[in-house]
Design a protein around this motif. Structure first.
Motif, PDB file in Angstrom:
ATOM      1  N   GLN A   1       0.823  -1.212   0.000  1.00 39.31           N
ATOM      2  CA  GLN A   1       0.000   0.000   0.000  1.00 39.31           C
ATOM      3  C   GLN A   1       0.855   1.260   0.000  1.00 39.31           C
ATOM      4  OE1 GLN A   1      -0.861  -2.541   2.131  1.00 39.31           O
ATOM      5  NE2 GLN A   1      -2.917  -3.134   1.479  1.00 39.31           N
ATOM      6  N   ILE A   2       1.897   1.273   0.828  1.00 38.58           N
ATOM      7  CA  ILE A   2       2.776   2.437   0.869  1.00 38.58           C
ATOM      8  C   ILE A   2       3.497   2.596  -0.465  1.00 38.58           C
ATOM      9  CG2 ILE A   2       4.834   3.424   1.935  1.00 38.58           C
ATOM     10  CD1 ILE A   2       2.437   3.660   3.703  1.00 38.58           C
ATOM     11  N   ALA A   3       4.016   1.508  -1.014  1.00 36.90           N
ATOM     12  CA  ALA A   3       4.731   1.575  -2.289  1.00 36.90           C
ATOM     13  C   ALA A   3       3.832   2.119  -3.394  1.00 36.90           C
ATOM     14  CB  ALA A   3       5.268   0.198  -2.672  1.00 36.90           C
ATOM     15  N   ARG A   4       2.576   1.665  -3.416  1.00 41.25           N
ATOM     16  CA  ARG A   4       1.637   2.136  -4.439  1.00 41.25           C
ATOM     17  C   ARG A   4       1.350   3.631  -4.269  1.00 41.25           C
ATOM     18  NH1 ARG A   4      -0.266   2.837  -9.265  1.00 41.25           N
ATOM     19  NH2 ARG A   4      -2.532   2.936  -9.444  1.00 41.25           N
ATOM     20  N   ALA A   5       1.180   4.064  -3.040  1.00 43.71           N
ATOM     21  CA  ALA A   5       0.923   5.485  -2.788  1.00 43.71           C
ATOM     22  C   ALA A   5       2.108   6.335  -3.217  1.00 43.71           C
ATOM     23  CB  ALA A   5       0.610   5.710  -1.313  1.00 43.71           C
ATOM     24  N   LEU A   6       3.322   5.898  -2.899  1.00 40.70           N
ATOM     25  CA  LEU A   6       4.510   6.661  -3.285  1.00 40.70           C
ATOM     26  C   LEU A   6       4.650   6.726  -4.798  1.00 40.70           C
ATOM     27  CD1 LEU A   6       7.163   5.463  -0.669  1.00 40.70           C
ATOM     28  CD2 LEU A   6       5.553   7.362  -0.539  1.00 40.70           C
ATOM     29  N   ASP A   7       4.347   5.612  -5.472  1.00 40.29           N
ATOM     30  CA  ASP A   7       4.411   5.614  -6.938  1.00 40.29           C
ATOM     31  C   ASP A   7       3.420   6.618  -7.528  1.00 40.29           C
ATOM     32  OD1 ASP A   7       6.424   3.746  -7.071  1.00 40.29           O
ATOM     33  OD2 ASP A   7       5.084   2.039  -7.413  1.00 40.29           O
ATOM     34  N   LEU A   8       2.222   6.672  -6.977  1.00 41.89           N
ATOM     35  CA  LEU A   8       1.214   7.624  -7.469  1.00 41.89           C
ATOM     36  C   LEU A   8       1.682   9.063  -7.245  1.00 41.89           C
ATOM     37  CD1 LEU A   8      -2.091   5.911  -6.270  1.00 41.89           C
ATOM     38  CD2 LEU A   8      -1.439   6.368  -8.648  1.00 41.89           C
ATOM     39  N   MET A   9       2.251   9.326  -6.085  1.00 43.65           N
ATOM     40  CA  MET A   9       2.747  10.675  -5.799  1.00 43.65           C
ATOM     41  C   MET A   9       3.865  11.056  -6.759  1.00 43.65           C
ATOM     42  SD  MET A   9       2.823  10.703  -1.626  1.00 43.65           S
ATOM     43  CE  MET A   9       1.318  10.682  -0.640  1.00 43.65           C
ATOM     44  N   GLU A  10       4.810  10.156  -6.948  1.00 42.12           N
ATOM     45  CA  GLU A  10       5.959  10.461  -7.801  1.00 42.12           C
ATOM     46  C   GLU A  10       5.554  10.637  -9.265  1.00 42.12           C
ATOM     47  OE1 GLU A  10       8.630   7.273  -6.987  1.00 42.12           O
ATOM     48  OE2 GLU A  10       9.072   7.977  -4.955  1.00 42.12           O
ATOM     49  N   ALA A  11       4.490   9.953  -9.671  1.00 43.74           N
ATOM     50  CA  ALA A  11       4.027  10.068 -11.058  1.00 43.74           C
ATOM     51  C   ALA A  11       3.200  11.325 -11.290  1.00 43.74           C
ATOM     52  CB  ALA A  11       3.199   8.834 -11.432  1.00 43.74           C
ATOM     53  N   HIS A  12       2.819  12.018 -10.217  1.00 50.39           N
ATOM     54  CA  HIS A  12       1.964  13.209 -10.342  1.00 50.39           C
ATOM     55  C   HIS A  12       2.546  14.368  -9.540  1.00 50.39           C
ATOM     56  CE1 HIS A  12      -0.771   9.877 -11.400  1.00 50.39           C
ATOM     57  NE2 HIS A  12      -1.371  10.756 -12.176  1.00 50.39           N
ATOM     58  N   LEU A  13       3.794  14.695  -9.809  1.00 48.48           N
ATOM     59  CA  LEU A  13       4.396  15.842  -9.136  1.00 48.48           C
ATOM     60  C   LEU A  13       3.917  17.155  -9.734  1.00 48.48           C
ATOM     61  CD1 LEU A  13       8.110  14.695  -8.657  1.00 48.48           C
ATOM     62  CD2 LEU A  13       6.251  14.610  -7.006  1.00 48.48           C
ATOM     63  N   ASP A  14       3.712  17.180 -11.046  1.00 49.96           N
ATOM     64  CA  ASP A  14       3.311  18.430 -11.703  1.00 49.96           C
ATOM     65  C   ASP A  14       1.822  18.706 -11.577  1.00 49.96           C
ATOM     66  OD1 ASP A  14       2.740  16.239 -13.280  1.00 49.96           O
ATOM     67  OD2 ASP A  14       3.186  17.260 -15.184  1.00 49.96           O
ATOM     68  N   THR A  15       1.035  17.660 -11.454  1.00 49.69           N
ATOM     69  CA  THR A  15      -0.415  17.810 -11.254  1.00 49.69           C
ATOM     70  C   THR A  15      -0.802  16.960 -10.052  1.00 49.69           C
ATOM     71  OG1 THR A  15      -0.788  16.024 -12.856  1.00 49.69           O
ATOM     72  CG2 THR A  15      -0.947  18.297 -13.666  1.00 49.69           C
ATOM     73  N   PRO A  16      -0.560  17.447  -8.840  1.00 52.92           N
ATOM     74  CA  PRO A  16      -0.737  16.633  -7.641  1.00 52.92           C
ATOM     75  C   PRO A  16      -2.160  16.113  -7.480  1.00 52.92           C
ATOM     76  CG  PRO A  16       0.490  18.643  -7.136  1.00 52.92           C
ATOM     77  CD  PRO A  16      -0.039  18.801  -8.532  1.00 52.92           C
ATOM     78  N   LEU A  17      -2.255  14.856  -7.083  1.00 54.84           N
ATOM     79  CA  LEU A  17      -3.540  14.263  -6.741  1.00 54.84           C
ATOM     80  C   LEU A  17      -3.911  14.661  -5.311  1.00 54.84           C
ATOM     81  CD1 LEU A  17      -2.869  10.628  -8.043  1.00 54.84           C
ATOM     82  CD2 LEU A  17      -4.105  12.445  -9.245  1.00 54.84           C
TER      83      LEU A  17
END
Length: 342
Positions: A239-255
């Motif tokens: 779960q943590i790994a998935r969350a970090l991946d989502l954050m890193e993939a959306h630095l310019d348009t934060p979720l």
């Protein structure tokens, strides 16, 4: 005056298929290895290329690797740490099974026609090529990775994918696509070299080499590169790994944190609790730090304007970015750059 026909890389690759070596298969024959070191690479990446070979020979009690150092022109390569590595000109390299290339910064400047020609010549001679950190970008610039899967350091990965669309750019730590092996940096370079040792000389020897470094290797294809330095224990929490991946993939348009939780089929409260348990931070605070760390990198490694840096890291206005940057690092981008160039 006649003009030269465009270089046909597809035909070129087809002619080479029968002679290119696949070193990632069982074979106890020693590997004759050329280590190509470029200016502006870091010491740890250099060590990742060389020290696993040294440790292999020591643990095996015989020379399974024999290597010689090369530089692009024969002039000593200047590492970012200030160390100099002496080597012969790469144009003189011949008779090798494997070329390991280590590169770092200023890749465009280092990708000279002379260097690219030498890489093509070695590939044409059937030499397998492994590249660490910025090295894969140089291979792509030479046209050698067309039709292959590859990775490079995450800072250069987007540029690799954009500039060289014929390359299957992946965010894996290291990628094997014979006769090429590419890694995203120093630690993945060690993983790549251990994978080579394991597949060629046996898993037992690879384990003994890893144990000499007190190193826990990451198997091929099991982890992606991360721009944040979190422990493997945390990264292995799905779960943590998935969350970090989502954050890193959306630095310019934060979720939003709610959106991240929704994509993970968790409640927002559950996600927040997991972050506090494993990272001792809220998801919002961790996400903000990721964005500010990327802003710091862009401020120190590029000449992008403050406005462009703000946009690249997901800040709605230059003013809000300026406040967050100063709160995070104690100074503005302008003062940081002034101090860096002093």
């Amino acid at each position: 005056m006649s003009s030269l026909a465009p270089f046909d890389f597809a035909l070129y690759e087809a002619k080479l298929m029968n002679i290119a070596k696949n070193i990632f298969q069982p074979n106890q024959a020693p590997l004759e290895t050329a280590v190509l070191v470029l200016d502006d690479c870091n010491t740890l990446s250099f060590a990742a290329a060389v020290d696993p070979m040294r440790a292999t020979n020591r643990r095996a009690g015989k020379n399974l690797f024999r290597w010689k150092f090369f530089t692009p022109t024969g002039a000593p390569a200047q590492l970012t740490s200030g160390l100099s590595i002496n080597g012969a000109p790469i144009a003189q390299a011949e008779g090798f099974d494997l070329l390991v290339m280590v590169a770092g910064f200023n890749l465009e400047a280092h990708a000279t026609p002379r260097l690219l020609s030498s890489l093509r010549r070695l590939h044409a001679a059937g030499v397998a090529i492994a590249a660490i950190d910025g090295g894969p970008w140089i291979l792509a610039r030479a046209g050698l990775l067309d039709g292959h899967s590859a990775t490079t350091h995450w800072e250069d990965l987007e540029d690799l994918a954009t500039r060289f669309p014929q390359v299957d750019a992946r965010r894996d730590r290291f990628v094997i696509s014979p006769p090429f092996a590419t890694s995203g940096g120093a630690a993945p370079g060690i993983d790549m070299m251990l994978h080579l040792i394991s597949t060629r000389f046996g898993q037992g020897l690879a384990r003994r080499v890893a144990s000499a470094f007190l190193y826990d290797p990451v198997p091929l294809g099991t982890q992606r590169q991360s721009i944040s330095a979190t422990s493997r224990k945390i990264r292995r929490n799905p779960q943590i790994a998935r969350a970090l991946d989502l954050m890193e993939a959306h630095l310019d348009t934060p979720l939003s944190i709610a959106e991240i939780a929704k994509r993970m089929s968790l409640s927002q409260r559950s996600l927040e609790n997991r972050f506090r348990t494993h990272l001792n931070l809220s998801p919002h605070a961790y996400y903000l730090q990721l964005r500010l760390d990327e802003a710091y990198r862009l401020a120190t490694d590029t000449s992008q304007s403050v406005q462009d840096i703000a946009l690249a890291t997901g800040f709605a206005s230059q003013a809000s970015f300026a406040r967050a940057f100063k709160a995070g690092f104690g100074q503005s981008v302008r003062l940081l750059r002034r101090a860096q160039n002093a």
